[in-house]
Design an enzyme around this catalytic site. Sequence first.
Site, PDB file in Angstrom:
ATOM      1  N   ARG A  37       1.052  -1.140   0.292  1.00  0.00           N
ATOM      2  CA  ARG A  37      -0.243  -0.115   0.348  1.00  0.00           C
ATOM      3  C   ARG A  37       0.968   0.944   0.117  1.00  0.00           C
ATOM      4  O   ARG A  37       1.742   1.191   0.882  1.00  0.00           O
ATOM      5  CB  ARG A  37      -0.806  -0.112   1.205  1.00  0.00           C
ATOM      6  N   GLU A  38       0.653   1.895  -0.868  1.00  0.00           N
ATOM      7  CA  GLU A  38       1.442   3.437  -0.958  1.00  0.00           C
ATOM      8  C   GLU A  38       1.065   3.707  -0.700  1.00  0.00           C
ATOM      9  O   GLU A  38      -0.332   4.812  -0.155  1.00  0.00           O
ATOM     10  CB  GLU A  38       1.151   4.030  -2.269  1.00  0.00           C
ATOM     11  N   ALA A  76      -9.201  27.525   3.420  1.00  0.00           N
ATOM     12  CA  ALA A  76      -8.622  26.359   3.891  1.00  0.00           C
ATOM     13  C   ALA A  76      -7.275  26.164   4.913  1.00  0.00           C
ATOM     14  O   ALA A  76      -6.520  27.393   4.327  1.00  0.00           O
ATOM     15  CB  ALA A  76      -9.086  24.776   3.077  1.00  0.00           C
ATOM     16  N   SER A 113      -9.275  11.791   0.314  1.00  0.00           N
ATOM     17  CA  SER A 113      -9.066  10.504  -0.506  1.00  0.00           C
ATOM     18  C   SER A 113      -8.070   9.327  -0.229  1.00  0.00           C
ATOM     19  O   SER A 113      -7.235   9.158   0.326  1.00  0.00           O
ATOM     20  CB  SER A 113      -7.252  10.787  -1.311  1.00  0.00           C
ATOM     21  N   PRO A 114      -9.256   8.522   1.090  1.00  0.00           N
ATOM     22  CA  PRO A 114      -8.701   7.454   1.485  1.00  0.00           C
ATOM     23  C   PRO A 114      -8.213   6.320   1.053  1.00  0.00           C
ATOM     24  O   PRO A 114      -7.832   5.595   1.757  1.00  0.00           O
ATOM     25  CB  PRO A 114     -10.359   7.091   2.155  1.00  0.00           C
ATOM     26  N   GLY A 115      -8.086   5.926  -0.039  1.00  0.00           N
ATOM     27  CA  GLY A 115      -7.567   4.949  -0.876  1.00  0.00           C
ATOM     28  C   GLY A 115      -5.626   5.277  -0.783  1.00  0.00           C
ATOM     29  O   GLY A 115      -5.096   4.403  -0.994  1.00  0.00           O
ATOM     30  N   GLU A 119      -5.521  12.658   4.989  1.00  0.00           N
ATOM     31  CA  GLU A 119      -5.448  13.564   5.290  1.00  0.00           C
ATOM     32  C   GLU A 119      -7.292  13.887   5.855  1.00  0.00           C
ATOM     33  O   GLU A 119      -7.834  13.253   4.876  1.00  0.00           O
ATOM     34  CB  GLU A 119      -5.409  14.526   3.877  1.00  0.00           C
ATOM     35  N   GLU A 140       4.450  33.131   3.351  1.00  0.00           N
ATOM     36  CA  GLU A 140       5.144  33.516   1.999  1.00  0.00           C
ATOM     37  C   GLU A 140       4.779  33.150   0.792  1.00  0.00           C
ATOM     38  O   GLU A 140       5.642  34.350  -0.396  1.00  0.00           O
ATOM     39  CB  GLU A 140       6.467  33.756   2.354  1.00  0.00           C
ATOM     40  N   GLU A 142       2.104  32.096  -0.695  1.00  0.00           N
ATOM     41  CA  GLU A 142       0.251  31.607  -1.137  1.00  0.00           C
ATOM     42  C   GLU A 142      -0.191  33.597  -1.170  1.00  0.00           C
ATOM     43  O   GLU A 142       0.099  34.751  -1.066  1.00  0.00           O
ATOM     44  CB  GLU A 142      -0.131  31.218   1.141  1.00  0.00           C
TER      45      GLU A 142
END
Lengths: 180, 180
Positions: A37-38, A76, A113-115, A119, A140, A142
């Site tokens: 799993r990556e 966000a 992105s649970p796959g 996050e 800085e 952004e």
Amino acid sequence: MKKFEEKTIHSTEIFKGKVVSLKVDDVLLPNGKQSKREIIHHPGAVAIIPITNEGKIVLVEQYRKALERSIIEIPAGKLERGEDPAVCARRELEEETGYGARQLTYIQSFATSPGFANEIIHLYAAKDLYKIEEKRELDEDEFVSIIEVTLEEAEEMVKNQQIYDAKTAFSVLWVKLNEM
Amino acid sequence: MKKFEEKTIHSTEIFKGKVVSLKVDDVLLPNGKQSKREIIHHPGAVAIIPITNEGKIVLVEQYRKALERSIIEIPAGKLERGEDPAVCARRELEEETGYGARQLTYIQSFATSPGFANEIIHLYAAKDLYKIEEKRELDEDEFVSIIEVTLEEAEEMVKNQQIYDAKTAFSVLWVKLNEM
């Protein structure tokens, strides 16, 4: 919540960056076989639906290098280590929009992105907004611009893909169901 | 859609895996300074909201190694290279749920984590479902179980975090606004 559990046999850290790190885990599958799993590790984030006293949604436009285009999103930002998500939500709201919120309400949390990534975004609604006198500095690297839109305008932006982001698409529906 | 564009000066591939790859890009910011962006490259995916003739939503439970828990999601899967998303949606629906769909309708597409990944999900609604006679095989490292729930049950699962996934949270609201 452990149904079909995949036990870690070995975990190899491939990369440790400023924002994400990447591990490849050897796992034992429920059928006794092994697989890899990556996994991208991310500190987690908050997102805020700011609703002005006129009922408009405050959105930010910014360039997203991953997509090689600018998109329009709700404010966000990433959690600092150990930071209370509500504190982070107030900070990001002030930094990105120049608004403070007298009322901040937790909505829910979800994985983006649970796959392949861990996050989690913690989502808040911010109301009873006021302009803060000294706008806090952005990071800085952004660059954002602010847009205030009606729900109808936001729905149109989803259709024409200016809004092209899962958390913001969710938020447009949430506002429609909860604020109108 | 190029506002605040960040031009790539140099891109370094750190990892190329089975599912994701990771690059670190040196970028030129709008203010002339430089920064680095850590970008996960992903082939993109489809997700399907299957709605039975009884008005129930078909969900799949699976273990997500990234979260170290099982969660309940709408059916979804990665695009093969060059694959038409609608073809992928039918395949994933059949593999994961054993249902075919006489009616497949495109809803919209969105990025799941635009801050660090280029994954786009193309979302479909599947209706007029029928049980397929020979269920297609899942990938050999994929284990899922199927649940059919009412909208009210799905909303409860969001609240108690059995549904803990942005695309599925979006879908629950979408069904509420469009199918009820």
